[in-house]
Design a protein around this motif. Sequence first.
Motif, PDB file in Angstrom:
ATOM      1  N   LEU A 385      71.553  -4.198  44.249  1.00 58.65           N
ATOM      2  CA  LEU A 385      70.614  -3.197  44.750  1.00 58.65           C
ATOM      3  C   LEU A 385      69.671  -2.703  43.658  1.00 58.65           C
ATOM      4  O   LEU A 385      68.467  -2.538  43.890  1.00 58.65           O
ATOM      5  N   TRP A 428      66.357   4.964  50.360  1.00 60.36           N
ATOM      6  CA  TRP A 428      67.342   4.870  49.279  1.00 60.36           C
ATOM      7  C   TRP A 428      68.622   5.623  49.617  1.00 60.36           C
ATOM      8  O   TRP A 428      69.725   5.174  49.289  1.00 60.36           O
ATOM      9  N   LEU A 431      70.690   3.312  51.641  1.00 58.77           N
ATOM     10  CA  LEU A 431      71.130   2.119  50.914  1.00 58.77           C
ATOM     11  C   LEU A 431      72.189   2.451  49.869  1.00 58.77           C
ATOM     12  O   LEU A 431      73.115   1.673  49.640  1.00 58.77           O
ATOM     13  N   TYR A 432      72.046   3.601  49.236  1.00 58.14           N
ATOM     14  CA  TYR A 432      72.927   3.985  48.137  1.00 58.14           C
ATOM     15  C   TYR A 432      74.154   4.754  48.630  1.00 58.14           C
ATOM     16  O   TYR A 432      74.970   5.207  47.844  1.00 58.14           O
ATOM     17  N   LEU A 444      67.203   2.160  59.496  1.00 57.68           N
ATOM     18  CA  LEU A 444      66.912   1.748  58.118  1.00 57.68           C
ATOM     19  C   LEU A 444      65.905   0.607  58.094  1.00 57.68           C
ATOM     20  O   LEU A 444      64.950   0.626  57.297  1.00 57.68           O
ATOM     21  N   ALA A 473      67.420  -5.643  53.067  1.00 55.36           N
ATOM     22  CA  ALA A 473      68.490  -4.739  52.640  1.00 55.36           C
ATOM     23  C   ALA A 473      69.401  -4.321  53.791  1.00 55.36           C
ATOM     24  O   ALA A 473      70.627  -4.239  53.626  1.00 55.36           O
ATOM     25  N   ALA A 474      68.830  -4.043  54.959  1.00 53.47           N
ATOM     26  CA  ALA A 474      69.663  -3.621  56.095  1.00 53.47           C
ATOM     27  C   ALA A 474      70.583  -4.757  56.531  1.00 53.47           C
ATOM     28  O   ALA A 474      71.779  -4.542  56.807  1.00 53.47           O
ATOM     29  N   THR A 477      73.373  -5.128  54.034  1.00 53.88           N
ATOM     30  CA  THR A 477      74.388  -4.082  54.181  1.00 53.88           C
ATOM     31  C   THR A 477      75.389  -4.455  55.261  1.00 53.88           C
ATOM     32  O   THR A 477      76.600  -4.276  55.098  1.00 53.88           O
ATOM     33  N   TYR A 671      72.523  10.572  47.712  1.00 53.69           N
ATOM     34  CA  TYR A 671      72.609   9.614  48.811  1.00 53.69           C
ATOM     35  C   TYR A 671      73.024  10.356  50.075  1.00 53.69           C
ATOM     36  O   TYR A 671      73.444  11.521  50.034  1.00 53.69           O
TER      37      TYR A 671
END
Length: 677
Positions: A385, A428, A431-432, A444, A473-474, A477, A671
Motif C-alpha cells: 500500500l 486512505w 484502505l489503511y 471505496l 485497491a478495492a 482488499t 484510519y
Amino acid sequence: MNHFRNHHLGCSSQEMPPLPLLLDCNDFNLNNYGEIEIEQHEQKEQGEQQEQRILSWQYENHDSLDDIKKFYLKMLLKVREGHVLPGNVMKTMALSITCLLEIFSYHLLSKLHMNIDNAISNNFNNDVEKTLFEISKSEDSFISSCQIYFTFVKPKEIILPTGNKAYYIPLCDLLMNLFEKKDFYDSIKQEKELISQFHEQDIIYHYRNAEIGRQHHILNNKKNSLLLQLYSDDLGVVNPLMGKNAVHKLTTFYFSLDDLPSRHSSSLRVVYLLLLYYKKDFEDQNNRRILFEQLGQDLRTHELGGFTRTFTTGYFCRYCFTHHHDMKHIYKESQTLIRTAESHDIQLKHVENVPSDKSMYGINEASALSFISSFHPITSLPPDLMHDAMEGKTMEKYCLFLNLPFMLFNIVDKIPYWFLYELLREIWDMLYCDFPRKSWLSTLQELIEEFIQLFQTIFPDQFTPKFHYLLHAARNTAKYGPLKRQMNLRYEAKHHLLKQIANRCNNFINLPYTISKRIQLRQCYELIDENVFKLNNVSGKIHTRRKITVNQLIQKALLDDNQFIYGDIVEFVKWVLIDNVKYKVGDFFVAYLLGGEEIPLFVKIKFIIHIVKQWRFIVQCYDTITFRQNLWCYEINPSNNNCILSKNEFLTHKAEDCYHINNSYFIRAPYRLTVIE
C-alpha cells in the motif's frame, strides 16, 4: 491358612504365641496393611537417602563456574548486541570484570579478617578470569558458547558458482526456537481462533478471511498451517574508506508470521532475517537458481513474478493489461482487462515460444518461484500500500500527508482544489483500516474512480503509474484482506539495524556474513528470557498516594470500579507497556464507537493504577463535537466524566495525536474505525 498353621507349628511357644486356626479377616487385613505401610516407609527412606546422595554427587561434581559462564554470556549479549557494539568490546569487558573481582575479593577478605593471599580465593579468581577470557578470546568461541547455552541459529553458508557467498538462516530451526516460547505459541493460537470467527462475515479481519485465503487449498486443508509473509529489498552500506567503490549493495530477505496479532506488527522483534547476499550475485542465472532452491519462498514482486521491470513504458501493471500510453485515459477499473492465473499461463507459454513478444503482455519470463506448487505470480504477490500510493521516503511523506491540515490551519479554506485532499483522505481511511468491511468496497471503488478522474483533469502532468495502481485497491482488499498488514514499513525499518551493524563493526570483507551473524546473535539476546514478548508489564517507577489526596471525581471513579476494592494507599505509574502497546499519562485513545456512523469517543489517560498485578486506567472522557472535514479530524471537548478502563476496553492499540489550537481540541484518527462484533 494351612501355610500359616504349618509355619507356626514349627515354632516354640516362647518365641511366638500360637495363632488361632481361623484367622479373623479384619485382623488379617489390618496386619497386611501395616506391613505394606512399613515397606512403603522403608522405601521412602531409601528413596530420600538415594536422592540426597544424588544431590550430594551433583553438588560435588557441579561446575561452580557454569553459572558464571551463563551469566557472563547473557551480559555480553545484552551489552554487545542490545547496544550494537563492536565485537572487540568483549575483551575490554572481560579485563574490567576480572579486575573488579580481584578488588572485591581483596576488600571482602579484609573485612572478614582473612588472609588476603588465601589460596582458595586466588585459585577461584584465576579460574573465573580464565573462563571469561576463554569466552571472549575470539568471535568463534563466543558463538560456540552461545550455541551451548542459548538458542543461537548459525547462518548457513551458500557458495555460489561465481565464487561469492550468500547466507541463509535455517527457517525450521528459527521457528522451533520461537515456538518453544509459550507466549509466542499462545499468541498465534489465540489469533487463529479469532480469525476463524470472521469467516463469511462482513469484516475482512485477515488474509485467511479474504478471497484468496479462503480459496487456498493448503490453508483450507491444513488447519495447523502457518502463514509466512516474505519481503525482499535492496539496501546500500557505505564504506567510507573505499572511494568510488564505497557503496556495498546487498539484497535482503525477511519474513514475519502473519498469524501474530496485529498489535505486535510494529515491533522489529517479529521481523526475521532469512537470506542475505550481494545484489550483483542475483544477476547470474545459476546463482538465482541456487538461491531460490535454498529459499523456496516468495520474494520481490515485479522482478520475481517475471513481470516487466519498467514503469514508464509498455504494459507496466501487474494487475491488469494497461499500456502506459493509455493509463491517463482510464478512470474506471471496468475499463481494464484484469490479469488472471489462466490468462497469465497462456501468455507466458507464448512468450517462451516467441521471446520477441514479451512487450505484448508485460511478461519477461516465468517466475523464478514457479517450481513451488502453491505459488502463482497473479495470486501470491500482494500489493504494498505504501509503495503503491507514495514514492521516495514513504514514512516522511505519510507523516506530512496526515499533518498537512494542521500545518496549513489558518489558510486551509483558501487553498484551491483542497477537496482533492479531503477525497484522498477518505479513500486512505478505508484502505489503511485495520479491519475493512466488504460493504465498504463498492463505495471505496467509486471514491477512487472519482479521485483519479479529477486529478487527471486538474493535474494531467503529475499523473504517475501509482495513481493507476490505486484503481485496483478495492479489488486487492477483497482478495488479500487488510492492505495495512501487507505494508513494508517494518521491514524497511529493519534495514536501519543492518546498516547500523555494518557501520559499527567496520568489517566490509564479507559483509553478508558479518551482518547475518550479528543479526542472529541479537535474536539470541532477544530470546534469552522465557517469553518472546518480554517487554510486557514493564512500567515506570511506581509511586504510592493516599486515595483522599486525589480530587473528588477521581475518588468517585475508584469507588464505582466494580472489579476491585481500592485501599487507602493506591499505586500509580506514569507509563506502562502491555502487549507491545505503550500507555502514558496524557495519551488519547478511542474507547467507544457510537451509532451506525460509528462516531469515536475519545478518552485521555489521567492515572495508571497498579492493583493485584493488574493495570487499571482512570480516564477523562471527551465529548465529540463535530467532524471537521476540511481538517479531516474530530473536534472534541473535555467533560467532567471520569471512568476506569482495562487495556481490553481501548479500541485502538496506538495513542492518537491531539492538537490544542485556538482554545479548541482537535484529534485525528489515522484510519476508519469499526466495531468488531
